[in-house]
Design an enzyme around this catalytic site. Structure first.
Site, short mmCIF file in Angstrom:
data_model
loop_
_atom_site.label_atom_id
_atom_site.label_comp_id
_atom_site.label_asym_id
_atom_site.label_seq_id
_atom_site.Cartn_x
_atom_site.Cartn_y
_atom_site.Cartn_z
CD GLU A 1 20.09 44.81 45.00
OE1 GLU A 1 19.30 45.42 44.02
OE2 GLU A 1 19.34 44.47 45.91
CG LEU B 1 26.71 53.39 26.93
CD1 LEU B 1 25.86 52.90 25.70
CD2 LEU B 1 27.17 54.85 27.02
CG HIS C 1 32.85 55.47 19.29
ND1 HIS C 1 33.92 54.66 19.93
CD2 HIS C 1 32.14 54.61 19.22
CE1 HIS C 1 33.70 53.61 19.81
NE2 HIS C 1 32.62 53.45 19.69
NE ARG D 1 23.50 37.19 59.67
CZ ARG D 1 22.08 37.39 59.83
NH1 ARG D 1 21.76 38.33 59.29
NH2 ARG D 1 21.53 36.46 60.60
CG HIS E 1 17.37 34.70 48.55
ND1 HIS E 1 16.25 34.57 47.44
CD2 HIS E 1 17.08 35.88 49.20
CE1 HIS E 1 15.36 35.51 47.77
NE2 HIS E 1 16.03 36.50 48.61
CG PHE F 1 20.73 40.29 45.27
CD1 PHE F 1 20.07 39.48 44.46
CD2 PHE F 1 20.34 40.09 46.63
CE1 PHE F 1 18.96 38.74 44.72
CE2 PHE F 1 19.08 39.30 46.89
CZ PHE F 1 18.36 38.70 45.99
CG HIS G 1 27.97 55.21 17.39
ND1 HIS G 1 27.92 55.55 18.60
CD2 HIS G 1 28.88 53.96 17.67
CE1 HIS G 1 28.21 54.70 19.69
NE2 HIS G 1 28.95 53.66 18.88
CG ASP H 1 20.39 59.42 22.76
OD1 ASP H 1 19.53 60.11 23.39
OD2 ASP H 1 20.92 59.50 21.76
N GLY H 2 22.17 56.10 25.34
CA GLY H 2 22.61 54.97 25.91
C GLY H 2 22.61 55.06 27.35
CB ILE I 1 21.79 58.87 16.50
CG1 ILE I 1 21.12 59.76 15.34
CG2 ILE I 1 22.57 57.75 15.81
CD1 ILE I 1 20.18 58.96 14.20
NE ARG J 1 19.31 33.91 57.99
CZ ARG J 1 18.62 32.80 58.62
NH1 ARG J 1 18.93 31.58 58.64
NH2 ARG J 1 17.31 33.33 59.24
C1 LIG Z 1 26.57 48.78 28.84
C2 LIG Z 1 26.87 48.81 27.33
N1 LIG Z 1 26.36 48.24 26.36
C3 LIG Z 1 26.69 48.44 25.32
C4 LIG Z 1 27.59 49.18 24.78
C5 LIG Z 1 27.95 49.41 23.32
N2 LIG Z 1 27.48 50.58 23.01
C6 LIG Z 1 28.48 51.87 22.82
S1 LIG Z 1 27.70 53.22 22.42
C7 LIG Z 1 26.09 52.45 22.22
C8 LIG Z 1 24.91 53.46 22.10
C9 LIG Z 1 25.10 54.34 21.18
O1 LIG Z 1 24.19 55.35 21.44
P1 LIG Z 1 24.30 56.72 22.20
O2 LIG Z 1 24.40 56.17 23.69
O3 LIG Z 1 23.14 57.56 21.83
O4 LIG Z 1 25.75 57.32 21.72
P2 LIG Z 1 25.90 58.20 20.42
O5 LIG Z 1 26.09 57.21 19.29
O6 LIG Z 1 24.66 59.03 20.40
O7 LIG Z 1 27.11 58.77 20.62
C10 LIG Z 1 26.26 51.14 22.52
C11 LIG Z 1 25.02 50.33 22.32
C12 LIG Z 1 28.26 49.74 25.95
N3 LIG Z 1 29.22 50.68 25.66
N4 LIG Z 1 27.83 49.78 27.06
MG LIG Z 2 22.84 58.90 20.80
#
Ligand SMILES: Cc1ncc(C[n+]2csc(CCOP(=O)(O)OP(=O)(O)O)c2C)c(N)n1
Ligand SMILES: [Mg+2]
Length: 658
Positions: A402, A118, A27, A348, A464, A428, A258, A154-155, A186, A510
């Site tokens: 959680e 993410l 990336h 518990r 539960h 959970f 990306h 962003d993610g 983006i 429990r």
């Molecule tokens: C929980 C999770 N879902 C999906 C992904 C796959 N994934 C990697 S980066 C990304 C999103 C990219 O957008 P952004 O976070 O804005 O990063 P940028 O492209 O700007 O570097 C996704 C969906 C991941 N790494 N983690």
């Molecule tokens: Mg981004």
């Protein structure tokens, strides 16, 4: 002449492009967009010393946007960490290179947390910031006085866990947490307009955060924002306006940068655009020198810190605590009192009794619950809440968060100096699961206290009642799952979890359980994973293997079988992983030759039966529940699902042809 910040940043851009090109995978966009902001942070603000990456009072840096891993690999290399070497970077994403696809804390010192899923990096950083304030409250500014910085994408900010992390950090007023948001608008699918309409900054502000905005492509402006962030008492979000893939003239600003190599032509064009006239992987001398100088800034701070440490009365205690040493002297007197007067309690409750002894003996434990304190029995007498006014407290009210709790506990464990444990219902664990997985992958010593571990919780019903949870957690590598049968086993499991280097789940009931361990033992039997609780009296025909609340049922079944002249062993198996890790001789002694059809093996656990055939053999019997539970008192449910001594005995007799 000193290289400009931009020129330093371009070294990151070039390394990211070149490494991704060499791997033909990775990336480049994120490191290229955030190179200037990262340069500002690593050359002017972050407190670190590549000569001692584990220096306890270093600032923590978490690259929450783990896909931009080349950003941190470039930073570690350029600032002078021992690893990665340039060769490691040339082998980005290849077998054996510490420069893994996403940053792994166990591969490189300087990578504080494994990131890639993410949202979790930032949420772990919240835990690091909590651990820092907590230890500061105990040891003071002389020994603990650092910040936690995050780069998030962003993610990271879209994921649900971000809501939990922002809420927790804002509520606890973690002013030493600073997040740089790579606002490039983006994501993989294209513009963020496709999927996001919310005002992210307003959301943070509503959570009590300080928010700033700057041009993320101007290191000087980022640096000023960082100064402002550091001066503010609140956690800060810095919105860095950037362009993904900045420098690649035809692809920048698009999702094309990306997650794929830019291609030879575009890389050449980017070199021209950036005025970077050097072959791949070559760092010109002035830039190398500039980065090395930045990497050496922290050595003065570190030397001063060591002087303060040497002068401190708390030195030995502090170092032992950071080293993670745990004392198990609490265990024996606690077990002695249980044997002297075996209590009929839920596990518990037994866990709470163990915790009373543990929290008194081990100051590093930091407890909490996701709003189920009274159900999880996680809070002991005298444990004060950790709050914005009292970071020295040892109990965290995580609220109904959680996943946020689990991720924060990972961050605390990674920070060091604390042993986090936290409670919720076992059901959970699903809400925590992605963080439990990162506990396991990172070998973060986190103890999950998960109560209400079966239909035995009764009237709350199928939503539960865990069914598949125990087996699905056992399937996770590097995670130890414990399901103790009584108060003695519960204490032993706690001791095993505390002695372990990685994470543990304690699955607790429990409902009240009768004691099954009434004689003292010189060894921690639960730590072996399974042991013979009762030996067959008549010639052994049956081995009953049970866990947790079903062990007392197995004992009652054995009694009925013995009454008919059928010898039955009872094996209590609080941890399948631990048992599997024993030597062959021990395993053979407890569960001899699984293919031997002269002995019927029976597993009894109030949950999914899948997987138990490894201990029963396919010809054995697996007693459990392979459907969702029901809403009724626990006793009625056990009868309904055939988990009673009579029903199980009848099944065994039928199987034996009697
Ligand atoms: C929980 C999770 N879902 C999906 C992904 C796959 N994934 C990697 S980066 C990304 C999103 C990219 O957008 P952004 O976070 O804005 O990063 P940028 O492209 O700007 O570097 C996704 C969906 C991941 N790494 N983690
Ligand atoms: Mg981004």
């Amino acid at each position: 002449m000193q290289p400009t910040q931009r020129r330093l940043a371009n070294a990151i851009r070039a390394l990211a492009m070149d490494a991704v090109e060499a791997a033909n995978s990775g990336h480049p966009g994120m490191p290229m967009g955030m190179a200037d902001a990262a340069t500002a942070l690593f050359t002017r603000h972050l407190k670190y010393d590549p000569a001692d990456p584990h220096w306890p009072d270093r600032d923590r840096f978490v690259l929450s946007a783990g896909h931009g891993s080349m950003l941190i690999y470039a930073l570690l290399y350029l600032t002078g960490y021992e690893r990665p070497t340039l060769n490691d970077i040339k082998r980005f994403r290849q077998l054996g290179s510490p420069c893994a696809g996403h940053p792994e804390n166990f591969e490189l010192a300087g990578v504080e947390a494994t990131t890639g899923p993410l949202g979790q990096g930032l949420a772990m950083a919240v835990g690091m910031a909590i651990a820092e304030r907590h230890l500061n409250a105990i040891y003071g500014d002389d020994l603990v006085d650092h910040r936690t910085f995050v780069i998030a994408s962003d993610g990271d900010l879209m994921e649900g866990i971000n809501h939990e992390a922002v809420g927790l950090a804002g509520h606890l007023k973690l002013g030493r947490l600073i997040v740089l948001w790579d606002d490039n608008r983006i994501t993989i699918d294209g513009s963020t307009d496709l999927s996001r309409g919310e005002d992210v900054v307003a959301r943070y502000a509503a959570g009590g955060w300080h928010t700033l905005e700057c041009d993320g492509l101007d290191a000087g402006k980022v640096s000023r924002a960082l100064d402002e962030a550091i001066a503010d008492e609140r956690p800060t979000l810095i919105r860095c306006k950037t362009i993904i893939g900045y420098g690649a003239p035809n692809k920048q600003g698009t999702a094309a940068t990306h997650g794929a190599a830019l291609g030879k032509e575009e890389v050449e064009a980017a070199r021209r655009e950036l005025g970077w006239d050097y072959p791949p992987f070559e760092i010109p001398a002035d830039v190398a020198k500039g980065w090395r100088a930045a990497g050496q800034r922290g050595s003065v701070d570190r030397a001063e810190w060591h002087r303060r440490l040497d002068a401190s009365k708390a030195k030995d205690k502090f170092l032992a605590r950071i080293a993670g040493k745990v004392d198990d002297r609490w265990l024996k007197p606690h077990l002695d009192s249980l044997i002297a007067k075996p209590p009929t309690v839920a596990t518990r409750k037994a866990s709470e009794m163990a915790l009373e002894a543990i929290n008194a003996a081990i100051p590093a434990t930091l407890g909490g619950s996701a709003d189920l304190t009274g159900s999880n029995n996680t809070k002991t007498k005298g444990q004060e809440p950790l709050t914005a006014d009292n970071y020295g407290g040892r109990y965290i009210y995580y609220g109904i968060r959680e996943f946020g709790m689990a991720a924060a506990m990972n961050g605390m464990a990674l920070h060091g100096g604390v042993i986090p444990y936290g409670g919720t219902f076992l059901i959970f664990s699903d809400y925590c699961r992605p963080a439990i997985r990162l506990s396991a992958l990172q070998k973060a010593k986190v103890i999950y206290v998960m109560t209400h571990d079966s239909i035995g919780l009764g009237e709350d019903g199928p939503t539960h009642q865990p069914i598949e949870h125990l087996q699905s957690l056992r399937a996770m590598p590097q995670l130890e799952v414990y399901r103790p049968a009584d108060a003695v086993e519960t204490a032993e499991c706690w001791a095993a979890a505390l002695a372990s280097e990685g994470p543990s789940v304690l699955a607790l009931t429990r409902q009240n359980l009768s004691p099954v361990r009434t004689k003292s033992s010189a060894r921690n039997l639960s730590a072996h994973g399974a042991y013979r609780l009762k030996k067959a009296e008549a010639a052994r025909k049956v081995i009953l293997i049970a866990t947790g609340s079903e062990v007392e049922i197995a004992c009652a079944v054995a009694e009925r079988l013995e009454g008919q002249g059928i010898g039955a062993d009872v094996v209590s198996m609080p941890s399948t992983e631990r048992f599997d890790a024993q030597d062959a001789e021990y395993r053979e002694e407890i569960l001899p030759d699984v293919s031997n059809r002269q002995i019927l093996r029976v597993s009894i656990e109030a949950g999914a039966t899948v997987g138990w055939e490894r201990y029963t053999g396919l010809h054995g019997l697996r007693i459990g529940i392979d459907r969702f539970g029901g809403s009724a008192p626990a006793k009625d449910l056990y009868e309904h699902f055939g988990l009673t001594p009579d029903a199980i005995t009848a099944k065994i007799l039928e199987k034996l042809g009697k």
